[in-house]
Design a protein around this motif. Structure first.
Motif, PDB file in Angstrom:
ATOM      1  N   TYR A  67       0.848  -1.189   0.000  1.00 36.67           N
ATOM      2  CA  TYR A  67       0.000   0.000   0.000  1.00 36.67           C
ATOM      3  C   TYR A  67       0.881   1.236   0.000  1.00 36.67           C
ATOM      4  O   TYR A  67       1.932   1.246   0.654  1.00 36.67           O
ATOM      5  N   PRO A  68       0.465   2.299  -0.701  1.00 33.35           N
ATOM      6  CA  PRO A  68       1.268   3.517  -0.706  1.00 33.35           C
ATOM      7  C   PRO A  68       1.165   4.250   0.631  1.00 33.35           C
ATOM      8  O   PRO A  68       0.131   4.218   1.294  1.00 33.35           O
ATOM      9  N   TRP A  90      -4.955   4.040   3.152  1.00 34.00           N
ATOM     10  CA  TRP A  90      -3.760   3.743   2.378  1.00 34.00           C
ATOM     11  C   TRP A  90      -4.236   3.177   1.050  1.00 34.00           C
ATOM     12  O   TRP A  90      -4.658   2.028   0.969  1.00 34.00           O
ATOM     13  N   GLY A  91      -4.224   3.983   0.015  1.00 34.34           N
ATOM     14  CA  GLY A  91      -4.676   3.526  -1.294  1.00 34.34           C
ATOM     15  C   GLY A  91      -6.162   3.250  -1.332  1.00 34.34           C
ATOM     16  O   GLY A  91      -6.615   2.344  -2.012  1.00 34.34           O
TER      17      GLY A  91
END
Length: 98
Positions: A67-68, A90-91
């Motif tokens: 996840y970014p 996250w994303g």
């Protein structure tokens, strides 16, 4: 009852909101960030009920693998076993724990 206690004195953040008290009433977990209303960068923080032992539990940079990093963490609370649960972005909207 006791005199009011400032629990977020050691917080480096401008905004500390959405508190949740642990089942044993010894700890408080809350949203902490530099913008109001859980904006980008909001983290999850914890402090003891006497104002000691402030700590940052998780930040948006503590993303799970795949996840970014970024977004905001929100609405921390305590699970029955004492672990901390929270909502993360996250994303996209995901759930997380700490």
């Amino acid at each position: 009852w006791r005199e009011p206690q400032l629990l977020t004195a050691d917080s480096p953040y401008a905004y500390n909101a959405q508190p949740a008290v642990s089942f044993d009433s010894r700890r408080v977990v809350f949203d902490c960030g530099d913008e109001p209303y859980g904006a980008e960068g909001t983290a999850i923080c914890q402090v003891n009920a006497d104002g000691s032992a402030f700590r940052i539990v998780r930040t948006p940079a503590d993303n799970p693998p795949g996840y970014p990093a970024g977004g905001a963490l929100h609405h921390g609370d305590f699970a029955p076993d004492g672990s901390i649960i929270f909502e993360a972005a996250w994303g996209g909207e995901q759930s997380g724990g700490g």
